[in-house]
Design a protein around this motif. Structure first.
Motif, PDB file in Angstrom:
ATOM      1  N   HIS A   9      33.993  49.302  38.077  1.00 32.16           N
ATOM      2  CA  HIS A   9      35.305  49.862  38.417  1.00 32.16           C
ATOM      3  C   HIS A   9      35.468  51.260  37.808  1.00 32.16           C
ATOM      4  N   GLN A  25      32.637  50.687  43.934  1.00 34.92           N
ATOM      5  CA  GLN A  25      33.883  49.958  44.187  1.00 34.92           C
ATOM      6  C   GLN A  25      33.603  48.625  44.873  1.00 34.92           C
ATOM      7  N   GLU A  29      34.471  44.940  43.382  1.00 39.14           N
ATOM      8  CA  GLU A  29      35.299  43.986  44.140  1.00 39.14           C
ATOM      9  C   GLU A  29      34.571  42.658  44.359  1.00 39.14           C
ATOM     10  N   GLN A  33      36.005  39.175  42.932  1.00 45.61           N
ATOM     11  CA  GLN A  33      36.313  37.998  43.744  1.00 45.61           C
ATOM     12  C   GLN A  33      35.557  36.775  43.224  1.00 45.61           C
ATOM     13  N   LYS A  49      45.083  41.109  39.509  1.00 44.77           N
ATOM     14  CA  LYS A  49      45.243  41.405  40.943  1.00 44.77           C
ATOM     15  C   LYS A  49      44.153  42.337  41.467  1.00 44.77           C
ATOM     16  N   SER A  50      43.510  43.079  40.570  1.00 39.89           N
ATOM     17  CA  SER A  50      42.426  43.983  40.946  1.00 39.89           C
ATOM     18  C   SER A  50      41.499  44.132  39.741  1.00 39.89           C
TER      19      SER A  50
END
Length: 99
Positions: A9, A25, A29, A33, A49-50
């Motif tokens: 990130h 990125q 991600e 997840q 949330k991210s």
């Protein structure tokens, strides 16, 4: 998991080349997840949330607020870390891109 997510990130947010930024990125991600499905980290799933939201205190102190406390400029170590950013980034990219 958490370290890899945070590093990818960070790379995605500091990379000037769009193609590399997108690659970092996407990797961040994917890992993010994946970690959200691991039972150990389920206590933080509501606050993460991210990839930017990941922090270790969310696991240890579930349900408590978790955010940086000090301004970077208020700590000599913080200033040093920001000054050394280009070196750290170059070394990290060399490790990640090694065959």
């Amino acid at each position: 998991w958490t370290h890899a997510i945070l590093l990818y990130h960070w790379l995605a947010n500091t990379e000037p080349l769009m193609s590399s930024r997108q690659l970092y990125q996407r990797k961040s991600e994917e890992l993010f997840q994946g970690i959200r499905r691991v039972k150990k980290y389920s206590v933080a799933a509501d606050v993460w949330k991210s990839p930017a939201h990941i922090n270790f205190n969310s696991i240890i102190f579930a349900g408590k607020p978790s955010f940086p406390v000090w301004d970077t400029n208020a700590l000599p170590l913080g200033r040093w870390l920001e000054q050394m950013h280009p070196i750290f980034k170059a070394e990290l990219e060399a490790i990640l891109n090694a065959p």
